[in-house]
Design a protein around this motif. Structure first.
Motif, mmCIF file in Angstrom:
data_model
loop_
_atom_site.group_PDB
_atom_site.id
_atom_site.type_symbol
_atom_site.label_atom_id
_atom_site.label_comp_id
_atom_site.label_asym_id
_atom_site.label_seq_id
_atom_site.Cartn_x
_atom_site.Cartn_y
_atom_site.Cartn_z
ATOM 1 N N VAL A 41 92.188 11.049 35.151
ATOM 2 C CA VAL A 41 93.048 12.040 35.803
ATOM 3 C C VAL A 41 92.444 12.355 37.166
ATOM 4 C CG1 VAL A 41 94.130 14.300 35.678
ATOM 5 C CG2 VAL A 41 93.686 13.035 33.575
ATOM 6 N N ILE A 42 93.159 11.968 38.221
ATOM 7 C CA ILE A 42 92.694 12.273 39.581
ATOM 8 C C ILE A 42 93.277 13.627 39.954
ATOM 9 C CG2 ILE A 42 92.574 11.537 41.980
ATOM 10 C CD1 ILE A 42 93.121 8.689 41.064
ATOM 11 N N ALA A 43 92.414 14.630 39.951
ATOM 12 C CA ALA A 43 92.866 16.000 40.130
ATOM 13 C C ALA A 43 92.404 16.570 41.470
ATOM 14 C CB ALA A 43 92.348 16.856 38.981
ATOM 15 N N ALA A 44 92.882 17.774 41.732
ATOM 16 C CA ALA A 44 92.496 18.510 42.932
ATOM 17 C C ALA A 44 92.137 19.902 42.436
ATOM 18 C CB ALA A 44 93.654 18.555 43.911
ATOM 19 N N GLU A 45 90.934 20.029 41.909
ATOM 20 C CA GLU A 45 90.623 21.257 41.179
ATOM 21 C C GLU A 45 90.447 22.468 42.101
ATOM 22 O OE1 GLU A 45 86.883 22.153 39.386
ATOM 23 O OE2 GLU A 45 86.548 22.727 41.448
ATOM 24 N N HIS A 46 90.403 23.624 41.459
ATOM 25 C CA HIS A 46 90.489 24.882 42.215
ATOM 26 C C HIS A 46 89.290 25.755 41.891
ATOM 27 C CE1 HIS A 46 94.278 23.161 40.782
ATOM 28 N NE2 HIS A 46 94.780 23.442 41.965
ATOM 29 N N SER A 94 83.411 15.495 48.276
ATOM 30 C CA SER A 94 84.768 15.053 48.600
ATOM 31 C C SER A 94 85.385 14.342 47.404
ATOM 32 C CB SER A 94 84.747 14.108 49.803
ATOM 33 O OG SER A 94 84.416 14.805 50.970
ATOM 34 N N PHE A 95 84.521 13.575 46.687
ATOM 35 C CA PHE A 95 85.009 12.793 45.555
ATOM 36 C C PHE A 95 84.037 12.944 44.393
ATOM 37 C CE2 PHE A 95 86.217 10.583 49.485
ATOM 38 C CZ PHE A 95 87.598 10.657 49.371
ATOM 39 N N ALA A 96 84.570 13.051 43.189
ATOM 40 C CA ALA A 96 83.723 13.198 42.014
ATOM 41 C C ALA A 96 84.384 12.536 40.815
ATOM 42 C CB ALA A 96 83.468 14.679 41.720
ATOM 43 N N ILE A 97 83.554 12.065 39.887
ATOM 44 C CA ILE A 97 84.055 11.536 38.612
ATOM 45 C C ILE A 97 83.175 12.082 37.497
ATOM 46 C CG2 ILE A 97 84.385 9.458 37.196
ATOM 47 C CD1 ILE A 97 85.254 7.935 39.609
ATOM 48 N N ALA A 120 80.180 12.058 43.838
ATOM 49 C CA ALA A 120 79.347 12.830 42.922
ATOM 50 C C ALA A 120 79.735 12.452 41.505
ATOM 51 C CB ALA A 120 79.572 14.324 43.136
ATOM 52 N N TYR A 121 78.739 12.350 40.624
ATOM 53 C CA TYR A 121 79.081 12.207 39.207
ATOM 54 C C TYR A 121 78.698 13.498 38.503
ATOM 55 C CZ TYR A 121 74.110 11.021 38.620
ATOM 56 O OH TYR A 121 72.752 11.059 38.648
ATOM 57 N N CYS A 122 79.381 13.803 37.414
ATOM 58 C CA CYS A 122 79.268 15.127 36.813
ATOM 59 C C CYS A 122 79.160 15.009 35.297
ATOM 60 C CB CYS A 122 80.504 15.958 37.143
ATOM 61 S SG CYS A 122 80.922 15.951 38.882
ATOM 62 N N GLU A 123 78.033 15.446 34.753
ATOM 63 C CA GLU A 123 77.872 15.433 33.294
ATOM 64 C C GLU A 123 78.390 16.728 32.670
ATOM 65 O OE1 GLU A 123 74.579 13.503 31.453
ATOM 66 O OE2 GLU A 123 73.886 12.635 33.360
ATOM 67 N N ASN A 175 87.998 13.880 40.844
ATOM 68 C CA ASN A 175 88.441 14.953 41.729
ATOM 69 C C ASN A 175 88.375 14.556 43.195
ATOM 70 O OD1 ASN A 175 89.249 17.905 41.541
ATOM 71 N ND2 ASN A 175 87.767 17.932 43.219
ATOM 72 N N ILE A 176 89.359 15.035 43.930
ATOM 73 C CA ILE A 176 89.329 14.937 45.390
ATOM 74 C C ILE A 176 89.374 16.360 45.917
ATOM 75 C CG2 ILE A 176 90.474 14.050 47.454
ATOM 76 C CD1 ILE A 176 91.792 11.913 45.702
ATOM 77 N N ASN A 177 88.435 16.729 46.762
ATOM 78 C CA ASN A 177 88.441 18.087 47.312
ATOM 79 C C ASN A 177 89.661 18.292 48.194
ATOM 80 O OD1 ASN A 177 87.888 20.591 48.481
ATOM 81 N ND2 ASN A 177 86.527 19.686 50.033
ATOM 82 N N CYS A 178 90.567 19.141 47.744
ATOM 83 C CA CYS A 178 91.758 19.489 48.516
ATOM 84 C C CYS A 178 91.788 20.989 48.809
ATOM 85 C CB CYS A 178 93.018 19.090 47.743
ATOM 86 S SG CYS A 178 93.132 17.340 47.366
#
Lengths: 107, 272
Positions: free
Chosen positions: B51-56, B67-70, B114-117, B144-147
């Motif tokens: 899921v490529i999201a634009a979290e808040h 800018s980018f994370a998985i 960035a990777y996120c555990e 995630n893409i920072n929007c």
């Protein structure tokens, strides 16, 4: 830089249940941890959603802060409109008002 | 094995949180669009859904904004929001850290991310999952893409992120699906909430459905902000999906629903 600190407070409140719990117990103690101006501090404590909006808090943070305080959606929107009427245009950030504060767009 | 499904959809919290405040017929048609998307996703038999999201600000903040994370965990949780406010119950979501790691390594060939555990899902992922994975069966890999917190990565970098996700999906034996969530034009969480630029949305969707890279990359953020609001910055997720899928798009549903604060969208895209 204080808008950053104000935003950080909202961020911590939104995602950290411990901070949320402490905030419910002693709002002033939590707010004291952040380097806020008197205006910002007052807006959080009151709470003055309209002034927080005008100060430039990102809507994605402010919306959840209002939710945490149990402010209903339409009331939240109205408080922001009232804030602009009372305190003037949004001063910072990317969530400026584009309609008239007298206009109800939806909700 | 390869990318097996691609789509995009809206994620506004009002879609579930204020579900009953929209005209019933319109809401039902929109929900039916999600359902057609879900059936297509299910038919693709994915082993995992990115899921490529634009979290808040559920996970990322301006103290350290990627800018980018998985995500790279065996499990996630959400929603972070009050369940009554959002209208979606809390759930544990299955992840796959080992698969994430293989995908991330390939993405890193061309995109620094960035990777996120740890990753808490907000409405940006939970609203789509509510419709696309109602029984919490799928293995999810959040991206995630920072929007939200400018400076934002330029659109051509969001495109490159999508290309990298495609390359990564093709490099693993698993069947990978991808869904982008966000946009299109909206002014969320402000008194302008409910303002929707339908003409702009339809023009954007036309560019997206044609998979016209040049036309999609032609927007400047200043133009997007003026015409599509701060919510319009989330077109980055749609662009990444177009870059990953490479095919033509099919809009299952589009209609402005002001009380949901967004031009409500559900669409799929051919894999080419």
């Amino acid at each position: 830089m204080t808008l950053y600190a104000l935003s950080k407070l909202m961020f911590d409140l939104n995602r950290d249940d411990a901070v949320k719990g402490q905030f419910a117990q002693d709002r002033e103690a939590i707010v004291a941890r952040y380097a806020l101006t008197e205006e910002e501090r007052g807006a959080v404590l009151k709470p003055d959603i309209g002034l927080l909006y005008v100060l430039g808090v990102n809507g994605q943070l402010l919306m959840h802060y209002a939710g945490l305080l149990g402010i209903e959606w339409s009331d939240y929107l109205q408080r922001m409109r009232d804030g602009v009427k009372m305190h003037g245009p949004v001063r910072a950030g990317i969530y400026a008002l584009t309609s008239s504060p007298d206009e109800k767009v939806a909700g | 094995m390869s990318l097996v499904f691609a789509g995009v959809c809206s994620h506004a919290p009002g879609i579930t949180g204020r579900a009953d405040r929209a005209p019933k017929d319109l809401r039902d048609d929109f929900y039916a669009g999600y359902e057609r998307m879900r059936l297509a996703l299910e038919a693709s038999r994915p082993d995992a859904l990115i899921v490529i999201a634009a979290e808040h600000f559920a996970n990322f903040f301006m103290n350290n904004m990627p800018s980018f994370a998985i995500g790279m965990s065996d499990g996630y949780e959400g929603p972070i929001e009050d369940v009554d406010w959002l209208g979606i119950p809390k759930r544990q979501v299955k992840g796959d850290a080992a698969l994430s790691q293989r995908l991330i390594k390939e993405v890193m060939q061309t995109v620094d991310l960035a990777y996120c555990e740890e990753w808490k899902f907000d409405h940006g992922i939970m609203v789509p999952l509510h419709f696309l994975d109602p029984d919490t069966k799928l293995t999810i890999i959040p991206a995630n893409i920072n929007c939200q917190g400018p400076p934002l990565a330029p659109l051509h970098r969001a495109w490159a992120f999508g290309e990298a996700i495609r390359r990564a999906a093709d490099s693993v034996p698993e069947r990978i699906a991808v869904v982008g969530t966000g946009g299109i034009s909206h002014w969320p969480a402000t008194p302008d909430s409910g303002r929707i630029n339908e003409e702009w949305d339809r023009d954007f969707l036309d560019r997206w459905a044609r998979n016209d890279r040049a036309a999609m990359l032609a927007y400047t953020d200043a133009e997007t902000y003026a015409d599509a609001g701060q919510g319009g910055f989330e077109i980055r997720t749609f662009l990444a999906v177009a870059a990953a899928a490479r095919g033509k798009g099919h809009v299952e549903f589009y209609a402005p629903i002001p009380i949901y604060a967004v031009g409500c969208t559900a669409a799929t895209m051919d894999i080419a």
